[in-house]
Design a protein around this motif. Structure first.
Motif, PDB file in Angstrom:
ATOM      1  N   GLU A  59      -1.651  73.017  13.525  1.00  0.00           N
ATOM      2  CA  GLU A  59      -2.810  72.772  14.453  1.00  0.00           C
ATOM      3  C   GLU A  59      -4.057  72.333  13.677  1.00  0.00           C
ATOM      4  O   GLU A  59      -5.250  72.215  13.885  1.00  0.00           O
ATOM      5  N   GLU A  60      -3.671  71.984  12.283  1.00  0.00           N
ATOM      6  CA  GLU A  60      -4.876  71.507  11.173  1.00  0.00           C
ATOM      7  C   GLU A  60      -4.341  70.190  10.624  1.00  0.00           C
ATOM      8  O   GLU A  60      -2.952  69.765  10.673  1.00  0.00           O
ATOM      9  N   GLY A  61      -4.976  69.594  10.008  1.00  0.00           N
ATOM     10  CA  GLY A  61      -4.833  68.372   9.226  1.00  0.00           C
ATOM     11  C   GLY A  61      -5.177  67.271   9.786  1.00  0.00           C
ATOM     12  O   GLY A  61      -6.196  67.296  10.836  1.00  0.00           O
ATOM     13  N   LEU A  62      -5.071  65.884   9.326  1.00  0.00           N
ATOM     14  CA  LEU A  62      -5.545  64.792  10.009  1.00  0.00           C
ATOM     15  C   LEU A  62      -5.252  64.386  11.652  1.00  0.00           C
ATOM     16  O   LEU A  62      -6.089  64.294  12.435  1.00  0.00           O
ATOM     17  N   PHE A  63      -4.157  65.119  11.967  1.00  0.00           N
ATOM     18  CA  PHE A  63      -3.771  65.078  13.320  1.00  0.00           C
ATOM     19  C   PHE A  63      -3.016  66.231  13.833  1.00  0.00           C
ATOM     20  O   PHE A  63      -1.492  66.471  13.694  1.00  0.00           O
ATOM     21  N   PRO A  64      -3.889  67.141  14.037  1.00  0.00           N
ATOM     22  CA  PRO A  64      -3.524  68.477  14.574  1.00  0.00           C
ATOM     23  C   PRO A  64      -2.790  68.369  15.942  1.00  0.00           C
ATOM     24  O   PRO A  64      -3.060  67.403  16.592  1.00  0.00           O
ATOM     25  N   GLY A  65      -1.928  69.348  16.142  1.00  0.00           N
ATOM     26  CA  GLY A  65      -1.196  69.490  17.360  1.00  0.00           C
ATOM     27  C   GLY A  65      -0.318  68.216  17.763  1.00  0.00           C
ATOM     28  O   GLY A  65       0.453  67.847  16.859  1.00  0.00           O
ATOM     29  N   GLN A  66      -0.458  67.785  18.907  1.00  0.00           N
ATOM     30  CA  GLN A  66       0.361  66.522  19.410  1.00  0.00           C
ATOM     31  C   GLN A  66      -0.355  65.209  19.014  1.00  0.00           C
ATOM     32  O   GLN A  66       0.088  64.240  19.524  1.00  0.00           O
ATOM     33  N   SER A  67      -1.454  65.217  18.300  1.00  0.00           N
ATOM     34  CA  SER A  67      -2.327  63.915  17.949  1.00  0.00           C
ATOM     35  C   SER A  67      -1.453  63.062  17.070  1.00  0.00           C
ATOM     36  O   SER A  67      -1.569  61.846  17.345  1.00  0.00           O
ATOM     37  N   LEU A  68      -0.677  63.523  16.295  1.00  0.00           N
ATOM     38  CA  LEU A  68       0.071  62.411  15.478  1.00  0.00           C
ATOM     39  C   LEU A  68       1.062  61.741  16.374  1.00  0.00           C
ATOM     40  O   LEU A  68       1.349  60.636  16.118  1.00  0.00           O
ATOM     41  N   PHE A  69       1.628  62.514  17.107  1.00  0.00           N
ATOM     42  CA  PHE A  69       2.990  61.993  18.058  1.00  0.00           C
ATOM     43  C   PHE A  69       2.133  60.865  19.006  1.00  0.00           C
ATOM     44  O   PHE A  69       2.832  59.800  19.237  1.00  0.00           O
ATOM     45  N   TYR A  70       0.987  61.179  19.380  1.00  0.00           N
ATOM     46  CA  TYR A  70       0.314  60.382  20.387  1.00  0.00           C
ATOM     47  C   TYR A  70      -0.187  59.004  19.614  1.00  0.00           C
ATOM     48  O   TYR A  70       0.207  57.719  20.277  1.00  0.00           O
ATOM     49  N   PHE A  71      -0.510  59.135  18.508  1.00  0.00           N
ATOM     50  CA  PHE A  71      -0.878  57.981  17.608  1.00  0.00           C
ATOM     51  C   PHE A  71       0.404  57.149  17.387  1.00  0.00           C
ATOM     52  O   PHE A  71       0.267  55.969  17.519  1.00  0.00           O
ATOM     53  N   VAL A  72       1.354  57.947  16.819  1.00  0.00           N
ATOM     54  CA  VAL A  72       2.554  56.926  16.553  1.00  0.00           C
ATOM     55  C   VAL A  72       2.942  56.390  17.697  1.00  0.00           C
ATOM     56  O   VAL A  72       3.626  55.174  17.751  1.00  0.00           O
ATOM     57  N   SER A  73       3.022  56.993  18.786  1.00  0.00           N
ATOM     58  CA  SER A  73       3.530  56.572  20.154  1.00  0.00           C
ATOM     59  C   SER A  73       2.942  55.268  20.576  1.00  0.00           C
ATOM     60  O   SER A  73       3.516  54.134  20.637  1.00  0.00           O
ATOM     61  N   LEU A  74       1.509  55.228  20.664  1.00  0.00           N
ATOM     62  CA  LEU A  74       0.783  54.049  20.988  1.00  0.00           C
ATOM     63  C   LEU A  74       0.916  52.910  19.929  1.00  0.00           C
ATOM     64  O   LEU A  74       1.041  51.592  20.262  1.00  0.00           O
ATOM     65  N   ALA A  75       0.991  53.310  18.624  1.00  0.00           N
ATOM     66  CA  ALA A  75       1.156  52.292  17.544  1.00  0.00           C
ATOM     67  C   ALA A  75       2.604  51.590  17.559  1.00  0.00           C
ATOM     68  O   ALA A  75       2.492  50.404  17.527  1.00  0.00           O
ATOM     69  N   ILE A  76       3.482  52.414  17.964  1.00  0.00           N
ATOM     70  CA  ILE A  76       4.840  51.928  18.004  1.00  0.00           C
ATOM     71  C   ILE A  76       4.808  51.050  19.353  1.00  0.00           C
ATOM     72  O   ILE A  76       5.654  50.066  19.373  1.00  0.00           O
ATOM     73  N   SER A  77       4.279  51.322  20.261  1.00  0.00           N
ATOM     74  CA  SER A  77       4.203  50.613  21.581  1.00  0.00           C
ATOM     75  C   SER A  77       3.646  49.230  21.367  1.00  0.00           C
ATOM     76  O   SER A  77       4.134  48.207  21.838  1.00  0.00           O
ATOM     77  N   ILE A  78       2.685  49.004  20.591  1.00  0.00           N
ATOM     78  CA  ILE A  78       1.948  47.781  20.239  1.00  0.00           C
ATOM     79  C   ILE A  78       2.841  46.907  19.235  1.00  0.00           C
ATOM     80  O   ILE A  78       2.971  45.550  19.621  1.00  0.00           O
ATOM     81  N   ILE A  79       3.568  47.557  18.098  1.00  0.00           N
ATOM     82  CA  ILE A  79       4.615  46.819  17.507  1.00  0.00           C
ATOM     83  C   ILE A  79       5.712  46.327  18.304  1.00  0.00           C
ATOM     84  O   ILE A  79       6.157  45.242  18.082  1.00  0.00           O
ATOM     85  N   LEU A  80       6.305  47.296  19.036  1.00  0.00           N
ATOM     86  CA  LEU A  80       7.347  46.748  20.075  1.00  0.00           C
ATOM     87  C   LEU A  80       6.988  45.631  21.113  1.00  0.00           C
ATOM     88  O   LEU A  80       7.802  44.811  21.318  1.00  0.00           O
ATOM     89  N   PHE A  81       5.783  45.820  21.430  1.00  0.00           N
ATOM     90  CA  PHE A  81       5.256  44.608  22.488  1.00  0.00           C
ATOM     91  C   PHE A  81       5.239  43.431  21.700  1.00  0.00           C
ATOM     92  O   PHE A  81       5.654  42.350  22.138  1.00  0.00           O
ATOM     93  N   GLU A  82       4.722  43.393  20.474  1.00  0.00           N
ATOM     94  CA  GLU A  82       4.884  41.977  19.616  1.00  0.00           C
ATOM     95  C   GLU A  82       6.095  41.526  19.428  1.00  0.00           C
ATOM     96  O   GLU A  82       6.245  40.632  19.544  1.00  0.00           O
TER      97      GLU A  82
END
Length: 611
Positions: A59-82
């Motif tokens: 629950e701590e750090g740069l991306f606590p909880g599910q935040s890292l998962f959400y960021f990675v998901s959105l970033a990968i979606s853009i990369i896959l779209f490209e």
């Protein structure tokens, strides 16, 4: 703030290092991530903490909880779209049977071979084994191009590797997404009828949303319902919106939706497609720089210790030295490729950004759901990515020399400008066995060149895209033939080292033509003929002639005639072996002229009586 700023700074620094040393960017990115993450915690920090900690105690750090998962998901979606945007269905038909088989037969071999190897070597479940094998299908142009950029190869070999990397990225991503979603609906341990229905919903909603919203976005763009300055960010918002919306209707269907959306939009006739691609490429560079440092830093030492054994070496060897060659040799069976070329293609198969990025996302998701052996996905795929990139980056040039595909002489010719003059010269050179490539920003000129079966590329000479084209690795001559003297000079200055190692030439300017004492060393053909002279002569006499030479004196007499006759411009010397040598305006004297050589020139036939 320090960690966030540090990630961006380190990411861009890694991209610069990759550009400077001509290596795939993923290599320094992952190494930096591992350094500031698990290695820092284990060897550098006194208190055992990472320098960059994406998640700490859940629950701590740069991306606590599910935040890292959400960021990675959105970033990968853009990369896959490209990635989907780059896949043109027409290109699959045009690239030839070898590449078509590589992205089909080769993918099937990797998919089943990799799964069997992972299952029996690491004793993984079949579900995780097939997810691993799906993830290592992809190679990718971002890792292939830097490795092969400075290795002179035959055009056919470079083309096979280039197009395999471009086309297999979205295809491999699609297979990986489908396998992941199949595992996700069966996490209870049984793939029941309900689970299969859920999987069907994912495929249905993902493909439907992707297809529908791609056409909707294309309509909105073409109708100009969005102002031009908002075009790129509107497309970005649309991609993220489709990803989220599809995921709401069918959980885990968002990635499939954006891959399909990219593929459909990439095969549309939108005039703004190239602009969207440029924007997405720039955005992807930033996202990749941040993403891979984060993902590598998020790996713990325990994860690395999972594969710190001989089993990892065995699996790597099976993937690189057994499975890849089997896929290549089956795909190239019956082709015109020689054994040495098949061996080289088998050797070069680095895995890239899509594999590592999706592996981290899927590993996080499945481990969070408690799927057995999910913890192995990220370290195993990272091991394959780093291992193949390091192996190919350090040995590809040497291996090319060992098997005999390394070209000792780069005889290809790059012609800047695709005017009628360039097309006439290019066609002659091509019919005499030279690999010729014409480039121009004028699409009409490029279309006319392609109608003559010439290889022609629409590009802006001031962009850097030409430097990354590995199919030009056999080019050793540069001829700048545009009507703009500044462009010709710029081409010589920018591209002479990479494409003109055997000779860089440009047309003389009008000022140089009128000044007898100003004859540039890189002057082409004749110091008394500029672009206007060539164009006018091509209009009057659009043909290239050949005349037999007796000796050097005969050649010099002919050159004197051409200086006084505006209907004749010398171009090349053809020797007794049929090899063409470009005539320079600076040095018209040719040492080796003997009976059987020919003078190749543009214009009317020589008056035999004068000769």
């Amino acid at each position: 703030m320090l960690e966030l700023g540090g990630i961006i700074i380190l990411g861009i620094l890694a991209q610069w290092v990759a550009w400077k040393f001509k290596i795939p960017a993923i290599l320094p990115l992952i190494l930096i991530g591992l350094l500031v993450g698990p290695f820092a915690a284990e060897f550098l920090s006194e208190d055992g903490t990472k320098w960059i900690e994406p998640i700490w105690n859940g629950e701590e750090g740069l991306f606590p909880g599910q935040s890292l998962f959400y960021f990675v998901s959105l970033a990968i979606s853009i990369i896959l779209f490209e990635g989907g945007l780059t896949l043109k269905m027409g290109e699959i038909k045009n690239v030839g049977p070898v590449i078509t088989k590589l992205i089909t037969v080769g993918s099937i071999v990797t998919f089943f071979g990799g799964a069997i190897a992972a299952h029996f070597v690491f004793n993984l479940t079949w579900e995780i084994s097939f997810l691993f094998s799906a993830l290592i299908i992809v190679t990718g142009p971002t890792v292939i191009t830097p490795i092969l950029r400075n290795i002179p190869l035959k055009k056919d070999v470079s083309a096979v590797l280039k197009w395999e990397g471009i086309l297999i990225d979205p295809i491999g991503a699609l297979v990986a997404v489908l396998v992941f979603e199949f595992i996700s609906v069966g996490t209870g341990g049984e793939f029941t009828k309900t689970a299969l229905i859920e999987f069907g919903k994912i495929v249905l909603f993902g493909s439907t949303f992707g297809f529908t919203f791609a056409h909707a976005l294309n309509l909105i763009i073409n109708k100009k319902w969005v102002p031009h300055y908002l075009l790129n960010v509107f497309a970005l918002a649309s991609v993220l919106g489709v990803f989220i919306l599809s995921d709401i209707f069918a959980h885990e269907s968002g990635l499939l939706a954006v891959v399909v959306m990219g593929m459909v939009l990439g095969n549309s006739n939108s005039p703004y497609l190239k602009e969207l691609l440029y924007f997405k490429e720039s955005l992807s560079v930033l996202l990749i720089s941040i993403l891979f440092i984060l993902l590598a830093a998020n790996i713990n030492m325990e994860d690395l210790l999972l594969i710190y054994n001989w089993n990892a070496v065995i699996l790597f060897a099976l993937v690189v030295f057994i499975i890849r060659p089997i896929g290549v040799f089956l795909s190239t069976n019956g082709s015109t490729l020689q054994l040495k070329e098949k061996l080289f293609i088998s050797w070069v198969g680095p895995r890239g950004i899509v594999a590592a990025g999706i592996a981290s996302l899927f590993g996080l998701t499945l481990a969070d759901k408690g799927v057995v052996d999910a913890k192995y996905i990220t370290p195993l795929v990272f091991m394959i990515v780093l291992g193949t990139v390091l192996l190919n980056a350090t040995t590809a040039r040497l291996f090319a020399k060992i098997v005999g595909v390394f070209l000792t002489k780069s005889g290809g010719i790059l012609i800047i400008g695709a005017s009628k003059v360039s097309r006439l010269l290019g066609h002659y050179l091509e019919t005499h066995g030279r690999h010729v490539v014409l480039i121009d920003s004028n699409e009409s000129n490029i279309r006319k060149a392609k109608e003559l079966d010439l290889e022609a590329i629409t590009t802006n000479i001031y962009s850097d895209t030409l430097m990354d084209n590995i199919e030009l690795s056999d080019v050793g001559y540069l001829m700048a033939l545009t009507g703009n003297s500044e462009i010709n000079k710029y081409a010589i200055n920018k591209f002479s080292k990479q494409f003109g190692e055997n000779g860089s030439f440009r047309l003389v300017t009008t000022e140089e033509m009128l000044d007898e004492n100003n004859n540039p060393k890189e002057g082409l053909f004749s110091k008394t003929d500029d672009f206007n002279s060539l164009s006018e002569l091509t209009r009057r006499h659009p043909s290239i002639q050949e005349i037999d030479l007796i000796d050097k004196e005969h050649y010099e007499d002919l050159i004197k005639i051409t200086n006084n006759d505006k209907d004749i411009i010398p171009l090349f010397i053809k020797d007794n072996e049929g090899e063409l040598h470009i005539i320079s305006s600076y040095n018209l004297d040719v040492d080796e002229i003997e009976e059987g050589c020919q003078l190749v020139y543009l214009g009317k036939p020589f008056d035999v009586e004068k000769v």
